[in-house]
Design an enzyme around this catalytic site. Structure first.
Site, PDB file in Angstrom:
ATOM      1  N   GLU A 285       0.823  -1.218   0.000  1.00 26.95           N
ATOM      2  CA  GLU A 285       0.000   0.000   0.000  1.00 26.95           C
ATOM      3  C   GLU A 285       0.855   1.264   0.000  1.00 26.95           C
ATOM      4  O   GLU A 285       0.725   2.102   0.904  1.00 26.95           O
ATOM      5  CB  GLU A 285      -0.902   0.018   1.236  1.00 26.95           C
ATOM      6  CG  GLU A 285      -1.781  -1.202   1.423  1.00 26.95           C
ATOM      7  CD  GLU A 285      -2.528  -1.179   2.757  1.00 26.95           C
ATOM      8  OE1 GLU A 285      -2.318  -0.263   3.578  1.00 26.95           O
ATOM      9  OE2 GLU A 285      -3.333  -2.100   2.988  1.00 26.95           O
ATOM     10  N   GLY A 287       2.052   4.986  -0.699  1.00 28.94           N
ATOM     11  CA  GLY A 287       1.453   6.256  -1.093  1.00 28.94           C
ATOM     12  C   GLY A 287       2.563   7.233  -1.435  1.00 28.94           C
ATOM     13  O   GLY A 287       2.899   7.485  -2.593  1.00 28.94           O
ATOM     14  N   ARG A 288       3.178   7.726  -0.386  1.00 31.43           N
ATOM     15  CA  ARG A 288       4.219   8.750  -0.510  1.00 31.43           C
ATOM     16  C   ARG A 288       5.310   8.407  -1.538  1.00 31.43           C
ATOM     17  O   ARG A 288       5.685   9.246  -2.351  1.00 31.43           O
ATOM     18  CB  ARG A 288       4.869   8.946   0.859  1.00 31.43           C
ATOM     19  CG  ARG A 288       5.917  10.032   0.894  1.00 31.43           C
ATOM     20  CD  ARG A 288       6.709   9.999   2.222  1.00 31.43           C
ATOM     21  NE  ARG A 288       5.932   9.691   3.373  1.00 31.43           N
ATOM     22  CZ  ARG A 288       5.400  10.586   4.222  1.00 31.43           C
ATOM     23  NH1 ARG A 288       5.625  11.864   4.032  1.00 31.43           N
ATOM     24  NH2 ARG A 288       4.699  10.189   5.261  1.00 31.43           N
ATOM     25  N   CYS A 354      -2.783  33.687   9.509  1.00 31.68           N
ATOM     26  CA  CYS A 354      -2.534  34.353  10.787  1.00 31.68           C
ATOM     27  C   CYS A 354      -2.198  33.361  11.888  1.00 31.68           C
ATOM     28  O   CYS A 354      -2.972  33.167  12.839  1.00 31.68           O
ATOM     29  CB  CYS A 354      -3.751  35.188  11.152  1.00 31.68           C
ATOM     30  SG  CYS A 354      -4.008  36.425   9.896  1.00 31.68           S
ATOM     31  N   GLU A 355      -1.083  32.686  11.748  1.00 27.62           N
ATOM     32  CA  GLU A 355      -0.568  31.768  12.767  1.00 27.62           C
ATOM     33  C   GLU A 355       0.952  31.800  12.676  1.00 27.62           C
ATOM     34  O   GLU A 355       1.504  31.732  11.568  1.00 27.62           O
ATOM     35  CB  GLU A 355      -1.002  30.316  12.477  1.00 27.62           C
ATOM     36  CG  GLU A 355      -2.473  30.105  12.457  1.00 27.62           C
ATOM     37  CD  GLU A 355      -2.943  29.020  13.413  1.00 27.62           C
ATOM     38  OE1 GLU A 355      -2.144  28.525  14.229  1.00 27.62           O
ATOM     39  OE2 GLU A 355      -4.129  28.690  13.320  1.00 27.62           O
ATOM     40  N   TYR A 383       0.389  13.980   0.431  1.00 25.27           N
ATOM     41  CA  TYR A 383      -0.053  14.648   1.665  1.00 25.27           C
ATOM     42  C   TYR A 383       0.095  16.172   1.557  1.00 25.27           C
ATOM     43  O   TYR A 383       0.372  16.848   2.539  1.00 25.27           O
ATOM     44  CB  TYR A 383       0.696  14.087   2.883  1.00 25.27           C
ATOM     45  CG  TYR A 383       0.591  12.585   2.975  1.00 25.27           C
ATOM     46  CD1 TYR A 383      -0.637  11.984   3.211  1.00 25.27           C
ATOM     47  CD2 TYR A 383       1.700  11.763   2.785  1.00 25.27           C
ATOM     48  CE1 TYR A 383      -0.767  10.595   3.260  1.00 25.27           C
ATOM     49  CE2 TYR A 383       1.584  10.373   2.839  1.00 25.27           C
ATOM     50  CZ  TYR A 383       0.352   9.805   3.078  1.00 25.27           C
ATOM     51  OH  TYR A 383       0.235   8.439   3.131  1.00 25.27           O
TER      52      TYR A 383
HETATM   53  N1  LLP Z   1      -1.648   2.018   4.437  1.00 27.96           N
HETATM   54  C1  LLP Z   1      -2.181   2.476   5.586  1.00 27.96           C
HETATM   55  C2  LLP Z   1      -3.068   1.605   6.360  1.00 27.96           C
HETATM   56  C3  LLP Z   1      -1.868   3.789   6.007  1.00 27.96           C
HETATM   57  O1  LLP Z   1      -2.378   4.238   7.137  1.00 27.96           O
HETATM   58  C4  LLP Z   1      -1.015   4.598   5.221  1.00 27.96           C
HETATM   59  C5  LLP Z   1      -0.681   5.963   5.632  1.00 27.96           C
HETATM   60  C6  LLP Z   1      -0.494   4.068   4.013  1.00 27.96           C
HETATM   61  C7  LLP Z   1      -0.821   2.770   3.667  1.00 27.96           C
HETATM   62  C8  LLP Z   1       0.418   4.841   3.110  1.00 27.96           C
HETATM   63  O2  LLP Z   1       1.620   5.149   3.727  1.00 27.96           O
HETATM   64  P1  LLP Z   1       2.808   5.832   2.890  1.00 27.96           P
HETATM   65  O3  LLP Z   1       3.295   4.790   1.901  1.00 27.96           O
HETATM   66  O4  LLP Z   1       2.280   7.024   2.194  1.00 27.96           O
HETATM   67  O5  LLP Z   1       3.787   6.150   3.906  1.00 27.96           O
HETATM   68  N2  LLP Z   1       0.138  12.912   6.587  1.00 27.96           N
HETATM   69  C9  LLP Z   1       1.389  12.249   6.911  1.00 27.96           C
HETATM   70  C10 LLP Z   1       1.378  10.789   6.532  1.00 27.96           C
HETATM   71  C11 LLP Z   1       0.219  10.002   7.112  1.00 27.96           C
HETATM   72  C12 LLP Z   1       0.210   8.560   6.706  1.00 27.96           C
HETATM   73  C13 LLP Z   1      -1.053   7.892   7.095  1.00 27.96           C
HETATM   74  N3  LLP Z   1      -1.174   6.529   6.683  1.00 27.96           N
HETATM   75  C14 LLP Z   1       2.526  12.997   6.245  1.00 27.96           C
HETATM   76  O6  LLP Z   1       2.287  13.997   5.576  1.00 27.96           O
HETATM   77  O7  LLP Z   1       3.683  12.638   6.435  1.00 27.96           O
END
Ligand code: LLP
Length: 424
Positions: A285, A287-288, A354-355, A383
Site C-alpha cells: 500500500e 502512497g508517498r 494568521c498563525e 499529503y
Molecule cells: N496504508 C495504511 C493503512 C496507512 O495508514 C497509510 C498511511 C499508508 C498505507 C500509506 O503510507 P505511505 O506509503 O504514504 O507512507 N500525513 C502524513 C502521513 C500520514 C500517513 C497515514 N497513513 C505525512 O504527511 O507525512
C-alpha cells in the site's frame, strides 16, 4: 549554491521545468499557488516499485490518501494498480477513476461504518482489513444482510517501533490501529464461524516515512509466524498485506531514479524474504513513495520584510495549502524557479495565514529573491493537496498534470464562491 530537486523537475537555462514545461509559464497561465505533478515521474516510480516485487505474486494498492486526485488515480489504474482506501469517499473516487479497479481495492481504517462496508461489498472490493472485534461484528452483519461474502484480513499490530514522526507511527501496542497480534487467533476463529465472512489474509502497517528497512523486516517476520500458526489452525490465509510506509528523501541526497530503484529493491527484499515459502499473494500500500517527489507546490513571493534580525519571505501559499512543515516540522526543499545561482540569504519562508506556525521553512539558506519571484516547494505530491484546507477562507490551489510537453488542469482552482455556497 547547489540546487537540489527530484528528477521530474530540472533547470533548463536556469529556469525550473516540470518535464518539458517552464514553471514560469505554468504560473503565468494558471496562477499561484499551484500544485504541479509530473505524470512521467508517477509512471516511472510506480513501475520501479512494482518491478521490485516481480519475484512474487503481488498487487500494488496505491494508498489513495496520499493524493486522491482522480487523474492520478486514473494513471495508476491504467498501470494495473489496485488501491488502498480508508473511507467510502476514497472508494467512490476509485470507482470514478475506473470501475474495474474496485476488484483490487483493500479497505483499511479503524472506523468503517456499515454504510461504507455496504458500498464496498456492492463494489466487490478485494478485501477488508478489519481493525477490531466490534468492526468484525458489523462487517459480518452487513455482509449477511446483503448476502455477499466479505473477504477479510485482520490488521494486526506487530508491536514494532519504527523511527518516524510520532503522529505517523502506527505499529505499537499503544496506537489505535489494528489488533494485538496475541488476540489475532481468537478473532480469526470468530470470523471463521461467520457464514458471510471469508478469512483470507493478514495485514499490517507500521507507519509512514520510514527510511530504514529493518522495522519492515521485523514486522513481516511476526506476520509470517502468524500466517504459519493460523494455517495450522485451519485458516486459509492467501493474502499478506504489508501496508505502506516506505519513506523518501526530502533532502538533496539519494533522490535520483537509480536511488529509488535501490530503495525499492531493498524494501522489497526485506518484505519478501520474511515471507519466503509461504506462497501468499502479497499486497502493498505505498502512497508517498509513488507520488511525493512527482509533485511540487509553486508559490509567488508577495513581500520580503525584516523584523529585528530576521528576514521573512512571504509567499502566496500557506499552511492551509501544504501543512506538513507546520504539523510535523517536516523539511521540504524550496528552490527558486529562476536565478538559482543568486547569492544566498537566510530567511523564514512563510505564508499569509494568521498563525506563527504558518511556515514552510525557518532560517533557511535560499538564493536571494524578492516580490514577484517564484519559489517551488518540492516533494509536495503526497499529503499536500490531500491535507489542504480552507483556513482563513483561502480557496485551495489548482492542480495541473504535466506529461512531457503537455499540461492539463486536473483540478480547478477553488473560488471564494465555492467556499461559501454550502452555507445558509
Ligand atoms: N496504508 C495504511 C493503512 C496507512 O495508514 C497509510 C498511511 C499508508 C498505507 C500509506 O503510507 P505511505 O506509503 O504514504 O507512507 N500525513 C502524513 C502521513 C500520514 C500517513 C497515514 N497513513 C505525512 O504527511 O507525512
Amino acid at each position: 549554491m547547489q540546487q537540489t530537486r527530484p528528477p521530474a523537475f530540472v533547470y533548463k537555462k536556469d529556469i525550473l521545468h516540470a518535464d518539458k514545461l517552464s514553471l514560469e509559464k505554468l504560473a503565468e497561465r494558471y496562477g499561484t499557488p499551484l500544485y504541479v505533478y509530473s505524470g512521467t515521474a508517477i509512471r516511472e516510480r510506480f513501475r520501479t516499485f512494482d518491478s521490485a516485487f516481480k519475484p512474487v505474486p503481488h498487487t500494488i494498492c496505491y494508498s489513495v490518501k496520499a493524493n486522491s486526485n482522480l487523474s492520478l488515480l486514473g494513471i495508476l489504474a491504467k498501470l494495473g494498480a489496485g488501491f488502498d482506501v480508508v473511507s467510502g469517499g476514497e472508494l467512490e473516487r476509485v470507482l470514478a477513476a475506473g470501475k474495474a479497479a474496485a476488484k483490487k481495492v483493500v479497505f483499511s481504517g479503524v472506523g468503517k461504518t456499515a454504510e461504507e462496508m455496504a458500498l464496498a461489498l456492492k463494489s466487490d472490493i478485494l478485501i477488508f482489513n478489519v481493525e477490531s472485534e466490534a468492526e468484525l461484528d458489523v462487517l459480518a452483519a452487513t455482509a449477511s444482510r446483503l448476502k455477499k461474502r466479505a473477504r477479510m484480513a485482520l490488521r494486526v499490530n506487530p508491536d514494532v517501533f519504527a523511527e518516524t514522526h510520532p503522529y505517523i507511527s502506527t505499529g505499537l501496542r499503544e496506537h489505535k490501529f489494528g489488533v494485538g497480534i496475541d488476540q489475532a487467533s481468537r478473532l480469526y476463529h470468530a470470523a471463521a464461524r461467520q457464514k458471510y465472512l471469508e478469512v483470507a489474509g493478514v495485514s499490517v502497517h507500521i507507519g509512514s516515512q520510514i527510511t530504514s528497512v529493518e522495522p519492515f523486516a521485523a514486522a513481516m517476520a511476526r506476520v509470517a509466524d502468524l500466517v504459519r500458526a493460523l494455517r495450522m489452525e485451519g485458516m486459509a490465509i492467501r493474502f499478506v498485506d504489508a501496508g505502506g510506509g516506505l519513506g523518501i528523501s526530502y533532502t538533496a541526497q539519494e533522490r535520483t531514479q537509480e536511488d529509488f530503484s535501490k530503495q525499492s529493491a531493498e524494501y522489497a527484499k526485506a518484505v519478501m524474504s520474511a515471507l519466503q515459502g509461504l506462497g501468499v499473494h502479497l499486497l502493498l500500500e505505498p502512497g508517498r513513495s509513488i507520488v511525493a517527489p512527482a509533485g511540487l507546490l509553486l508559490a509567488r513571493v508577495i513581500y520580503k520584510k525584516r523584523n529585528g534580525a530576521k528576514t521573512f519571505i512571504i509567499v502566496d501559499a500557506a499552511m492551509n495549502d501544504l501543512i506538513r512543515p507546520s504539523l510535523y516540522k517536516a523539511h521540504h526543499e524550496i528552490v527558486p524557479v529562476a536565478h538559482p545561482d543568486a547569492p544566498p540569504i537566510t530567511a523564514d519562508i512563510v505564508g499569509p495565514v494568521c498563525e506563527t506556525g504558518d511556515f514552510f521553512a525557518r532560517d533557511r539558506a535560499i538564493p536571494e529573491c524578492t516580490s514577484g519571484d517564484l519559489l517551488a516547494i518540492l516533494d509536495a505530491g503526497a499529503y499536500g493537496m490531500a491535507l489542504a484546507s480552507n483556513y482563513n477562507t483561502r480557496p485551495r490551489p489548482a492542480e495541473v498534470l504535466v506529461e512531457g510537453s503537455s499540461v492539463k488542469v486536473v483540478r480547478k482552482r477553488e473560488t471564494v464562491r465555492d467556499l461559501i455556497k454550502a452555507e445558509l
